[in-house]
Write an enzyme that holds these catalytic residues in place. Structure first.
Site, short mmCIF file in Angstrom:
data_model
loop_
_atom_site.label_atom_id
_atom_site.label_comp_id
_atom_site.label_asym_id
_atom_site.label_seq_id
_atom_site.Cartn_x
_atom_site.Cartn_y
_atom_site.Cartn_z
N THR A 173 51.68 48.22 -18.00
CA THR A 173 52.81 48.16 -17.08
C THR A 173 53.97 47.39 -17.71
OG1 THR A 173 53.53 47.52 -14.85
CG2 THR A 173 51.95 46.07 -15.93
N ARG A 174 55.18 47.75 -17.28
CA ARG A 174 56.39 47.00 -17.65
C ARG A 174 57.11 46.54 -16.39
NH1 ARG A 174 60.81 50.24 -16.88
NH2 ARG A 174 60.39 52.47 -16.64
N ASN A 175 56.47 46.73 -15.24
CA ASN A 175 57.08 46.40 -13.95
C ASN A 175 56.23 45.38 -13.20
OD1 ASN A 175 59.27 48.34 -14.05
ND2 ASN A 175 57.72 49.93 -13.82
#
Length: 574
Positions: free
Chosen positions: A199-201
């Site tokens: 994930t990057r969120n």
């Protein structure tokens, strides 16, 4: 048992023999050097710790061509993303970069030598070919394609590297595992099957439910493995995200999940990127990898269409699953079912069932306005963390950038605004008057176009830092050039937190400014005693993008101040 590394051997290049390490550091100090970019540093770290196994350096031309043409290295191993060290002609000439040369690669943050590369070849880049092969497009709406065309230099240097030291970190050190360390951690806690979630969120309830489902289906444990290197421009900063992940971990059953950080520079490459992510997780010892809807997608192209289909990434990873030796766990988007207070994949929801979702855009709106974020969407601890980093408008900083001729009334307006905003309360107020800045920050500068540009850059830097800290900033330079004002807007909107910037053109006519000039500066300029004076022998380029235009020859200071207060009120800043 942890999964075997890609290519069979973990290419951990970190030198653990103290005398050899000291010898390499000593040699690095005598070599020509390249100071790495942020992306190059991320790539190099994953080369030297084995995250990019079987790579042992930056790709030579043969490996690069194979990667572009069929996603394979010269040795036949699958590798879909080019890992390259870009340089320009000046560097090649100055550093004598040629076959056999040894070059020190330095960390841009502290100038420490991270590795030494032994050059095998130097080759020119065909950027259109690379963009089309890797990203399926040459559309500059794709952030990686923009980076390729605007930031990447025109030549690549191939060669194996020898690690001199690891990049230094001072944040979340306990969560920064190398592949070897994470494999040891899995062995220590007896994890045999591990599902990794990329994930990057920030993560919310849907993500927790998705990962628990994946673990339940595969009878595995969960590795939350977020990217903390370069992500998509505009993403939530990694400090905030890691605090979110940490607050979420107690929501998992005890012993089910662990958190580790990945210093990856993402390319937002959709299907190829998903395959690359799977290879990286295999090197970290993971056995299963979640690939969701539009994995690593960059959003819309310049025509408004998605760059990739929603499940293209799943299709490509499935094609190579057997060869990779890591099992993909496909998931569709999760949606909330109010009647049962649970999340389900959209493809499992019975037709006609009421569902609820909050989009990323809507979440940002609620954070910005302070609107409620329901418990069914996220956890209180997560929302609290996000609100600390992204306060509502009424608590955000802003910059009022007043531009106009000398004696146009900018200073009177600025001082009156300072009083009104202090009366309003709620945030500190900083005043950056042109003459004050000249005296305190730019005393060595003259009034040439270059010096004027430097002066505005300094004002903008200070204003951006104050804005980011939540202050109200009133800047009042002459700022006669469009380029300088554009620089100010760019710096403050990009680095000033929420980026609240308002350009106010104090459009008082030259005749009025000159007629009311009690100090006689215009007269001195007309007599040739002052050179480069705006409005006399230097141009004032009137703004075409002002948020508000005022004129002290037609309006009182009180009226102008009130109109600016109304502008701020309309944006919910006061």
């Amino acid at each position: 048992m942890a999964n075997a590394p890609h290519g069979g051997v973990l290419k951990d290049l970190l030198v653990r023999d103290a005398p050899i390490a000291a010898q390499l550091r000593q040699e690095a100090d005598t070599l020509p050097e390249i100071v790495l970019t942020e992306r190059q540093l991320c790539d190099l770290e994953l080369i030297i710790n084995g995250g990019f196994s079987p790579l042992q350096g930056f790709m030579n031309q043969t490996d690069y061509n194979g990667c572009l043409d069929n996603m394979r290295l010269a040795d036949g191993n699958l590798f879909p993303m080019p890992i390259t060290l870009d340089v320009d002609e000046q560097q090649i000439e100055a550093l004598k970069i040629q076959q056999g040369a040894r070059i020190a690669l330095r960390d841009p943050r502290d100038d420490n030598a991270i590795a030494i590369i032994t050059v095998t070849d130097v080759y020119a880049v065909d950027k259109v070919r690379e963009a089309t092969a890797v990203f399926g497009s040459d559309d500059l709406a794709h952030p990686a394609i923009t980076y390729l065309h605007k930031s990447v230099k025109n030549f690549y240097v191939g060669g194996d590297v020898q690690a001199v030291s690891k990049p230094a970190y001072y944040d979340y050190v306990a969560l920064r595992y190398t592949p070897a360390e994470l494999r040891q951690h899995f062995a220590k806690i007896s994890w045999r099957k591990v599902v990794a979630f990329q994930t990057r969120n920030p993560m919310h309830r849907a993500h927790r439910e998705l990962t628990v489902r994946a673990a339940r289906q595969r009878q595995a444990n969960v590795l939350i493995h977020p990217v903390v290197g370069m992500t998509k421009p505009g993403d939530v900063d990694h400090y905030t995200r890691v605090r979110v992940y940490q607050s979420l971990m107690p929501r998992y059953p005890n012993g089910m999940a662990t958190l580790a950080l990945l210093p990856l520079a993402m390319r937002m490459g959709g299907p190829r990127e998903a395959l690359w992510h799977a290879i990286i997780r295999k090197n970290f010892g993971v056995t299963h990898f979640i690939v969701g809807r539009d994995h690593a997608g960059p959003g819309k192209d310049s025509s408004g269409k998605d760059f990739y289909g929603p499940y293209d990434a799943q299709t490509l990873v499935t094609k190579y699953t057997e060869e990779l030796g890591i099992e993909m766990v496909p998931f569709q988007q999760m949606t909330y079912i109010p009647s049962t207070d649970e999340y389900q994949p959209v493809d499992e929801v019975t037709p006609g069932t009421q569902t609820m979702d909050i989009s990323g855009t809507e979440l940002r709106r609620r954070l910005r306005t302070g609107a409620a974020i329901p418990d069914w969407f996220s956890y209180e601890s997560v929302v609290k963390t996000l609100r600390e980093s992204y306060p509502p408008k009424a608590k955000q900083g802003f910059t009022l950038f007043l531009t106009g001729l000398h004696n146009s009334g900018k200073d009177q307006i600025a001082r009156a605004l300072q009083v009104k905003l202090n009366e309003q309360g709620g945030r500190s107020v900083s005043l950056l008057l042109g003459e004050t800045v000249r005296s305190e920050l730019s005393s060595e500068l003259g009034f040439s176009p270059d010096d004027r540009q430097k002066n505005i850059q300094r004002i903008s830097f200070v204003a951006a830092e104050l804005t980011r800290a939540g202050a109200a900033v009133i800047a009042a330079p002459i700022a006669p050039y469009e380029k300088s004002r554009a620089t100010a807007r760019d710096i403050i909107t990009k680095t000033g937190g929420a980026g609240n910037f308002f350009l106010i053109h104090v459009a008082t006519p030259l005749e009025y400014c000159e007629a009311t000039d009690r100090k006689g500066n215009y007269a001195k300029a007309r007599a040739g005693q002052i050179k480069g004076f705006t409005g006399v022998d230097d141009v004032y380029e009137e703004p075409t993008d002002a948020d508000l235009v005022v004129d002290i020859s037609r309006q009182s200071v009180a009226e102008i101040t009130h109109s600016i207060i109304l502008l701020l009120e309309a944006q919910s800043l006061i």
